[in-house]
Motif scaffolding. Structure first.
Motif, PDB file in Angstrom:
ATOM      1  N   LEU A 187       0.833  -1.201   0.000  1.00 30.63           N
ATOM      2  CA  LEU A 187       0.000   0.000   0.000  1.00 30.63           C
ATOM      3  C   LEU A 187       0.865   1.246   0.000  1.00 30.63           C
ATOM      4  CD1 LEU A 187      -2.627  -1.046   2.704  1.00 30.63           C
ATOM      5  CD2 LEU A 187      -2.931  -1.092   0.220  1.00 30.63           C
ATOM      6  N   SER A 188       0.417   2.263  -0.740  1.00 29.83           N
ATOM      7  CA  SER A 188       1.057   3.569  -0.729  1.00 29.83           C
ATOM      8  C   SER A 188       0.016   4.600  -0.308  1.00 29.83           C
ATOM      9  CB  SER A 188       1.611   3.895  -2.122  1.00 29.83           C
ATOM     10  OG  SER A 188       2.254   5.151  -2.121  1.00 29.83           O
ATOM     11  N   TRP A 189       0.278   5.274   0.809  1.00 20.95           N
ATOM     12  CA  TRP A 189      -0.649   6.236   1.383  1.00 20.95           C
ATOM     13  C   TRP A 189      -0.157   7.659   1.108  1.00 20.95           C
ATOM     14  CZ3 TRP A 189      -4.914   4.384   4.181  1.00 20.95           C
ATOM     15  CH2 TRP A 189      -4.878   3.024   4.541  1.00 20.95           C
ATOM     16  N   LEU A 190      -1.052   8.500   0.638  1.00 20.25           N
ATOM     17  CA  LEU A 190      -0.773   9.927   0.502  1.00 20.25           C
ATOM     18  C   LEU A 190      -1.746  10.651   1.419  1.00 20.25           C
ATOM     19  CD1 LEU A 190       0.750  12.220  -0.944  1.00 20.25           C
ATOM     20  CD2 LEU A 190      -1.055  12.216  -2.665  1.00 20.25           C
ATOM     21  N   LEU A 191      -1.219  11.263   2.468  1.00 24.38           N
ATOM     22  CA  LEU A 191      -2.061  11.846   3.505  1.00 24.38           C
ATOM     23  C   LEU A 191      -2.142  13.354   3.359  1.00 24.38           C
ATOM     24  CD1 LEU A 191      -0.793   9.708   6.512  1.00 24.38           C
ATOM     25  CD2 LEU A 191      -2.647   9.216   4.905  1.00 24.38           C
ATOM     26  N   THR A 192      -3.063  13.945   4.111  1.00 26.95           N
ATOM     27  CA  THR A 192      -3.276  15.387   4.013  1.00 26.95           C
ATOM     28  C   THR A 192      -2.061  16.170   4.475  1.00 26.95           C
ATOM     29  OG1 THR A 192      -4.309  15.310   6.204  1.00 26.95           O
ATOM     30  CG2 THR A 192      -5.772  15.207   4.296  1.00 26.95           C
ATOM     31  N   GLU A 201       1.930  11.570  -8.521  1.00 26.50           N
ATOM     32  CA  GLU A 201       3.307  11.106  -8.702  1.00 26.50           C
ATOM     33  C   GLU A 201       3.953  10.733  -7.378  1.00 26.50           C
ATOM     34  OE1 GLU A 201       7.506  12.705 -10.682  1.00 26.50           O
ATOM     35  OE2 GLU A 201       5.693  13.937 -10.695  1.00 26.50           O
ATOM     36  N   SER A 202       3.577  11.407  -6.300  1.00 24.35           N
ATOM     37  CA  SER A 202       4.189  11.152  -4.999  1.00 24.35           C
ATOM     38  C   SER A 202       3.853   9.778  -4.444  1.00 24.35           C
ATOM     39  CB  SER A 202       3.754  12.217  -3.995  1.00 24.35           C
ATOM     40  OG  SER A 202       2.343  12.309  -3.941  1.00 24.35           O
ATOM     41  N   CYS A 203       2.821   9.109  -4.999  1.00 22.09           N
ATOM     42  CA  CYS A 203       2.495   7.759  -4.541  1.00 22.09           C
ATOM     43  C   CYS A 203       3.445   6.713  -5.115  1.00 22.09           C
ATOM     44  CB  CYS A 203       1.059   7.403  -4.935  1.00 22.09           C
ATOM     45  SG  CYS A 203      -0.186   8.138  -3.867  1.00 22.09           S
ATOM     46  N   SER A 204       4.105   7.038  -6.208  1.00 33.21           N
ATOM     47  CA  SER A 204       5.083   6.142  -6.839  1.00 33.21           C
ATOM     48  C   SER A 204       4.561   4.714  -6.961  1.00 33.21           C
ATOM     49  CB  SER A 204       6.387   6.142  -6.042  1.00 33.21           C
ATOM     50  OG  SER A 204       6.921   7.427  -5.962  1.00 33.21           O
ATOM     51  N   PRO A 205       3.414   4.500  -7.607  1.00 40.03           N
ATOM     52  CA  PRO A 205       2.866   3.147  -7.667  1.00 40.03           C
ATOM     53  C   PRO A 205       3.686   2.221  -8.540  1.00 40.03           C
ATOM     54  CG  PRO A 205       1.620   4.587  -9.098  1.00 40.03           C
ATOM     55  CD  PRO A 205       2.612   5.461  -8.365  1.00 40.03           C
ATOM     56  N   MET A 206       3.818   0.978  -8.082  1.00 40.64           N
ATOM     57  CA  MET A 206       4.396  -0.070  -8.920  1.00 40.64           C
ATOM     58  C   MET A 206       3.248  -0.970  -9.361  1.00 40.64           C
ATOM     59  SD  MET A 206       7.744  -1.247  -6.777  1.00 40.64           S
ATOM     60  CE  MET A 206       9.014  -0.093  -6.300  1.00 40.64           C
ATOM     61  N   GLY A 207       3.288  -1.442 -10.577  1.00 39.77           N
ATOM     62  CA  GLY A 207       2.246  -2.358 -11.039  1.00 39.77           C
ATOM     63  C   GLY A 207       1.003  -1.603 -11.423  1.00 39.77           C
ATOM     64  N   GLY A 208      -0.063  -1.722 -10.613  1.00 37.57           N
ATOM     65  CA  GLY A 208      -1.319  -1.068 -10.943  1.00 37.57           C
ATOM     66  C   GLY A 208      -2.013  -1.733 -12.110  1.00 37.57           C
TER      67      GLY A 208
END
Length: 295
Positions: free
Chosen positions: A126-131, A285-292
Motif C-alpha cells: 500500500l502507498s498512502w498519501l495523507l493530508t 506522482e508522490s504515490c510512486s505506484p508499482m504495477g497497478g
C-alpha cells in the motif's frame, strides 16, 4: 489442455505437475486445497493508515482427506484476530521469517474459512498519501509488485493459483474506491456484523471479479476522485480532471491496441457486464505506484 485444466484453468490438480509450478518465494499449500472464491471486506482508515480486513475463503481440498493443514502466504505487516470455520474458533500459527506463513488445520471437503486481520502501515502493498503531505485530500493505491499480495491479505501468493473475488470497501464519506471488476450494490450481510459499526460516516463500494485471477492481480485506489466518461468505452478517474480532448485521443489509441490483443470490451464482459469499460486512474506522482495492473 488436459482434463483437469478444463475444470479449473490455472490450478494444480495432479502431483506430477507440482514441481513445474513450485515458487521459491512461497510456502503455501496450494497443492492440498484450492481457493475457489475470496470474499474480502476492507475498512479503510487514513487516520492510522490501516486496513481492517475480513476475508472469507471458499476452499475445496484437491485430495480426499479427513484433515489437512492449510498454509497461506502472509507478511509481517498483517496482524490476525481470529480464524473461524462453522462458527468455531480455530487455533492458528504464524511461521517463518523471510517466507512468513500462517497455518490452520481443517477437516472435511468444502470449507468456508473466516479470517479477521489488520493491514498495518508498514505494508509494502500500500502507498498512502495523507493530508499532511501537502495534499488537501488523502489517497491510497496498491503496490502490486510480485510477492506483495501477501502484504494485503492472507492468500496463495503464486500465479498458478487463481480465484474469483468479491471485494467490499468501507471508505470515509466523500471518498471513492475504484478497482477492476463489476461494480455492484453493496449489501450488508449478517456474517459481516463487525463492519456495521463503521457504516456511519463511511461510503460502501462493492466489486465482483468473476474471471479467476491470482491474488497478485488485486489492485485498487481510494481517494477523492472525480469521474468522467470518455466516449462509451472508457472512464477516467482523477483528483482533478485534466483537459480531456488530448487525453481521450491517446487513450483511444491505447484501447484499440488492448482490444487487438485481448478482444473487445463487450467480448471480455460477455455474461458479466454489458457496459464494461476501460478504467483509467490518474495517480499522484508522490504515490510512486508499482504495477497497478488492471486500473
Amino acid at each position: 489442455m488436459d482434463e483437469n485444466d478444463e475444470k479449473y484453468p490455472g490450478e494444480i490438480h495432479t502431483e506430477d505437475k507440482l514441481d513445474v509450478f513450485e515458487d521459491a518465494c512461497s510456502a503455501c499449500s496450494f497443492e492440498l486445497a484450492r481457493i475457489e472464491h475470496v470474499d474480502v471486506t476492507f475498512i479503510v482508515s487514513f487516520e492510522d493508515r490501516t486496513l481492517r480486513g475480513l476475508s472469507l475463503l471458499r476452499l475445496v481440498p484437491v485430495k480426499d482427506c479427513q484433515e489437512f493443514e492449510l498454509t497461506l502466504d502472509v507478511h509481517e505487516s498483517l496482524r490476525f484476530s481470529h480464524f473461524r470455520c462453522a462458527e468455531e474458533e480455530l487455533p492458528f500459527e504464524v511461521r517463518g521469517e523471510q517466507r512468513q506463513t500462517v497455518s490452520v488445520k481443517l477437516q472435511g471437503r468444502v470449507q468456508l474459512l473466516e479470517i479477521r486481520f489488520d493491514v498495518l502501515p508498514n505494508s509494502p502493498a500500500l502507498s498512502w498519501l495523507l493530508t499532511n503531505s501537502g495534499s488537501s485530500d488523502p489517497f491510497l493505491v496498491t503496490q502490486d509488485f510480485p510477492g506483495w499480495a501477501r502484504a494485503l491479505l492472507p492468500c496463495y501468493d503464486v500465479l498458478c493459483s487463481r480465484s474469483t473475488f468479491s471485494v467490499t470497501f468501507l471508505v470515509p464519506a466523500g471518498l471513492t474506491a475504484v478497482m477492476p471488476g463489476l461494480k455492484v450494490e453493496a449489501v450488508q450481510e449478517s456474517g459481516k456484523a463487525e463492519a456495521s459499526a463503521f457504516l456511519d460516516g463511511h461510503d460502501t463500494f462493492k466489486f465482483l471479479i468473476e474471471t479467476p485471477m491470482s491474488s497478485e492481480a488485486l489492485a485498487f485506489v481510494v481517494g477523492a476522485l472525480e469521474s468522467q466518461a470518455l466516449g462509451s468505452r472508457m472512464q477516467l478517474f482523477s483528483r482533478t480532471l485534466p483537459p480531456l480532448e488530448p487525453l481521450e485521443a491517446t487513450l483511444e489509441q491505447l484501447l484499440n491496441i488492448l482490444e487487438r490483443y485481448f478482444g473487445t470490451c463487450s467480448a471480455l464482459a460477455q455474461g458479466v457486464a454489458a457496459d464494461a469499460k476501460l478504467q483509467v486512474v490518474l495517480v499522484p506522482e508522490s504515490c510512486s505506484p508499482m504495477g497497478g495492473r488492471g486500473l
